[in-house]
Design a protein around this motif. Structure first.
Motif, mmCIF file in Angstrom:
data_model
loop_
_atom_site.group_PDB
_atom_site.id
_atom_site.type_symbol
_atom_site.label_atom_id
_atom_site.label_comp_id
_atom_site.label_asym_id
_atom_site.label_seq_id
_atom_site.Cartn_x
_atom_site.Cartn_y
_atom_site.Cartn_z
ATOM 1 N N LEU A 80 -8.651 -1.661 9.240
ATOM 2 C CA LEU A 80 -9.582 -2.628 8.653
ATOM 3 C C LEU A 80 -9.448 -4.004 9.293
ATOM 4 C CD1 LEU A 80 -9.286 -1.647 4.874
ATOM 5 C CD2 LEU A 80 -11.251 -1.287 6.372
ATOM 6 N N VAL A 95 -5.548 -0.400 -4.715
ATOM 7 C CA VAL A 95 -5.484 -0.336 -3.263
ATOM 8 C C VAL A 95 -6.872 -0.537 -2.659
ATOM 9 C CG1 VAL A 95 -5.004 1.186 -1.309
ATOM 10 C CG2 VAL A 95 -3.445 1.124 -3.259
ATOM 11 N N GLU A 96 -7.899 -0.011 -3.330
ATOM 12 C CA GLU A 96 -9.277 -0.175 -2.836
ATOM 13 C C GLU A 96 -9.656 -1.645 -2.778
ATOM 14 O OE1 GLU A 96 -8.315 2.017 -5.078
ATOM 15 O OE2 GLU A 96 -8.572 3.854 -3.895
ATOM 16 N N LYS A 155 -3.101 6.305 4.263
ATOM 17 C CA LYS A 155 -3.728 5.181 3.567
ATOM 18 C C LYS A 155 -3.113 3.855 4.007
ATOM 19 C CE LYS A 155 -5.270 7.674 -0.547
ATOM 20 N NZ LYS A 155 -5.210 7.774 -2.032
ATOM 21 N N THR A 156 -1.854 3.900 4.416
ATOM 22 C CA THR A 156 -1.211 2.679 4.908
ATOM 23 C C THR A 156 -1.801 2.248 6.247
ATOM 24 O OG1 THR A 156 0.831 3.323 3.776
ATOM 25 C CG2 THR A 156 1.000 1.617 5.470
ATOM 26 N N THR A 196 -8.552 -7.065 2.692
ATOM 27 C CA THR A 196 -8.023 -6.967 4.047
ATOM 28 C C THR A 196 -9.144 -7.005 5.081
ATOM 29 O OG1 THR A 196 -6.129 -5.676 3.264
ATOM 30 C CG2 THR A 196 -6.654 -5.546 5.616
ATOM 31 N N PHE A 197 -10.249 -6.331 4.800
ATOM 32 C CA PHE A 197 -11.368 -6.343 5.740
ATOM 33 C C PHE A 197 -11.939 -7.753 5.865
ATOM 34 C CE2 PHE A 197 -15.923 -5.979 6.711
ATOM 35 C CZ PHE A 197 -15.848 -5.270 7.905
ATOM 36 N N TYR A 208 -8.075 -3.170 0.131
ATOM 37 C CA TYR A 208 -8.780 -2.821 1.364
ATOM 38 C C TYR A 208 -9.946 -3.788 1.619
ATOM 39 C CZ TYR A 208 -6.391 1.700 1.824
ATOM 40 O OH TYR A 208 -5.461 2.690 2.006
ATOM 41 N N VAL A 234 0.825 -1.203 0.000
ATOM 42 C CA VAL A 234 0.000 0.000 0.000
ATOM 43 C C VAL A 234 0.862 1.257 0.000
ATOM 44 C CG1 VAL A 234 -1.705 1.321 1.321
ATOM 45 C CG2 VAL A 234 -1.939 -1.150 1.101
ATOM 46 N N VAL A 268 -4.736 2.563 7.198
ATOM 47 C CA VAL A 268 -6.077 2.015 7.011
ATOM 48 C C VAL A 268 -6.040 0.488 7.059
ATOM 49 C CG1 VAL A 268 -7.989 1.798 5.367
ATOM 50 C CG2 VAL A 268 -6.917 4.017 5.732
ATOM 51 N N ILE A 269 -4.922 -0.109 6.627
ATOM 52 C CA ILE A 269 -4.776 -1.571 6.665
ATOM 53 C C ILE A 269 -4.951 -2.073 8.101
ATOM 54 C CG2 ILE A 269 -3.127 -3.464 6.432
ATOM 55 C CD1 ILE A 269 -4.200 -2.663 3.781
#
Length: 443
Positions: free
Chosen positions: A77, A127-128, A70-71, A134-135, A131, A61, A73-74
């Motif tokens: 999530l 990246v989306e 934004k990193t 990852t969630f 995400y 990311v 956010v990993i």
């Protein structure tokens, strides 16, 4: 009315009987029982895979976006699922065969973080999309953790609960030590996407280790298995049992919230403390982080011997280790020596690593077998929420007043945990009971 039981203290070589499986087990056996040995090796693979995935995800990311926000956010999530779905996951764990949940969770994590990135070209792998994966990966992990802890009573005897949890925590330490190193080498030679692809094999191997496990006597097939009404009824029963019926569990959950409030903040802000207080670069911070994993591993090894202690002595062990951690955290503000800081970090790892195996063991002893999954899910949801709160609170303190103020505050939280554990121990009736016929005593 409050009840709980404490296990019988047995000699290390004495055989005992698993109250749920009926197997004869021996306290001196390193991995306790055949089924638990398969579980332990599965967790070694799973934790190494998680360590590999964590670094590869963050690196991917940041390499694509160049954005620290934004990193992060990993991490967010992966933290949200236990908070959002914890009580519902607990009902699932108590109503569906645990072995199936464990295997499916590992396979799902391998598919989500490993195989899917292999099947999508790097041009289309946004990246989306990562995400979302990852969630979903976080959801699979949120299902796996309470299932793992609720399966322990069906593999080992009551006097071995703390030892089993300590051994499981040792796999986390191994994952911290081995996973990022393997991931870093793989990223350097092949790239983060290839590392994620190959890592799927590790999760699949972890699932394969679970296939021979036998969880007998779980009685997981419950009547009224269809429809929302039974589901909601079981959900309410779990929440009522955790918060209202059993004061021991309520106190334990509150103390766990104190623990994660401080420990979550410390581990999240660890690189900040290393840079601002000790003037370390990224390589030195990485080395210092490894010493934290060593402390966790030492705590896990020590707790294997502590397993058969009665409850009051285990709570005092938590108090002593928490006090040690609090003093060591504050000690970081008094040194600029890397060697001394490493010794402090080992002490912090020992202090932080003592809580979880003992807390899980208490839940496994206190809650009925058909309720452990729900109690563990509630415990995890509360602990995760307060961990996020601690990260935010002490992050704000560090930014507004400096790292020294933040780290002294974290040390104070660990001191509060030590005091709370001593207070809890004083309320505990110290009795020896037959682990096959647990009795209850008022606290």
């Amino acid at each position: 009315m409050e009840h709980f039981s404490t296990p019988l203290s047995l000699p290390d070589s004495a055989p005992t009987t698993n109250v749920y499986t009926g197997d004869m087990v021996h306290a001196h056996r390193w991995l306790l029982t055949r089924d638990f040995a398969f579980m332990w090796w599965s967790q070694v693979l799973s934790q190494v895979a998680e360590g590999i995935s964590k670094l590869a995800l963050l690196w991917f990311v940041y390499a694509v976006t160049g954005s620290p926000l934004k990193t992060t956010v990993i991490g967010l999530l992966q933290t949200l699922p236990p908070i959002l779905f914890g009580p519902f996951i607990g009902v699932l764990v108590d109503r569906v065969p645990k072995k199936a949940i464990l295997i499916v969770s590992d396979v799902a994590r391998g598919l989500l973080i490993g195989l899917i990135p292999c099947l999508v070209s790097i041009e289309n792998f946004t990246v989306e999309a990562l995400y979302v994966l990852t969630f979903l990966f976080g959801v699979a992990t949120a299902v796996f953790v309470p299932t793992l802890s609720s399966a322990v009573p069906f593999m080992v005897a009551r006097p071995q609960f703390t030892a089993a949890n300590a051994l499981l925590q040792s796999t986390t330490s191994l994952g911290i030590i081995i996973g990022p190193a393997v991931s870093g080498i793989g990223i350097a030679f092949s790239g983060s996407q290839d590392v994620l692809c190959l890592n799927a094999l590790t999760y699949f191997a972890s699932a394969a280790c679970l296939l021979p496990i036998r969880l007998r006597g779980t009685n997981e097939a419950v009547e009224e298995s269809e429809g929302w009404r039974p589901f909601i009824r079981h959900l309410v029963e779990g929440l009522r049992y955790a918060f209202l019926t059993h004061r021991t569990l309520l106190i334990l959950i509150l103390l766990a919230s104190v623990y994660t409030f401080g420990s979550g903040a410390f581990t999240t802000l660890f690189p900040v403390f290393g840079r601002q207080l000790l003037g370390l670069g990224p390589v030195e911070v990485g080395y210092l982080w490894s010493w934290l994993g060593v402390g966790f591993l030492l705590a896990s090894i020590g707790l294997i011997r502590l397993s058969a202690w009665e409850l009051r002595r285990r709570l005092r062990a938590i108090a002593a280790s928490s006090a040690l951690a609090g003093l060591a955290v504050v000690g970081l503000t008094w040194t600029d020596s890397f060697a001394i800081a490493s010794a402090y970090v080992i002490c912090i790892g020992i202090g932080l690593g003592t809580w979880t195996p003992i807390a899980w063991g208490i839940i496994q002893e206190v809650a009925p077998p058909g309720m452990v999954g729900r109690v563990m899910a509630v415990y995890t949801a509360m602990a995760t929420a307060t961990s996020m709160l601690g990260m935010s609170a002490f992050g704000w303190v560090a930014e507004s007043f400096g790292s020294i103020a933040s780290i002294i505050g974290i040390g104070g939280v660990m001191g509060a945990l030590a005091w709370g554990s001593v207070w809890f121990a004083r309320r505990v009736s110290s009795v020896h009971v037959d682990c096959r016929k647990p009795i209850t005593r008022k606290c």
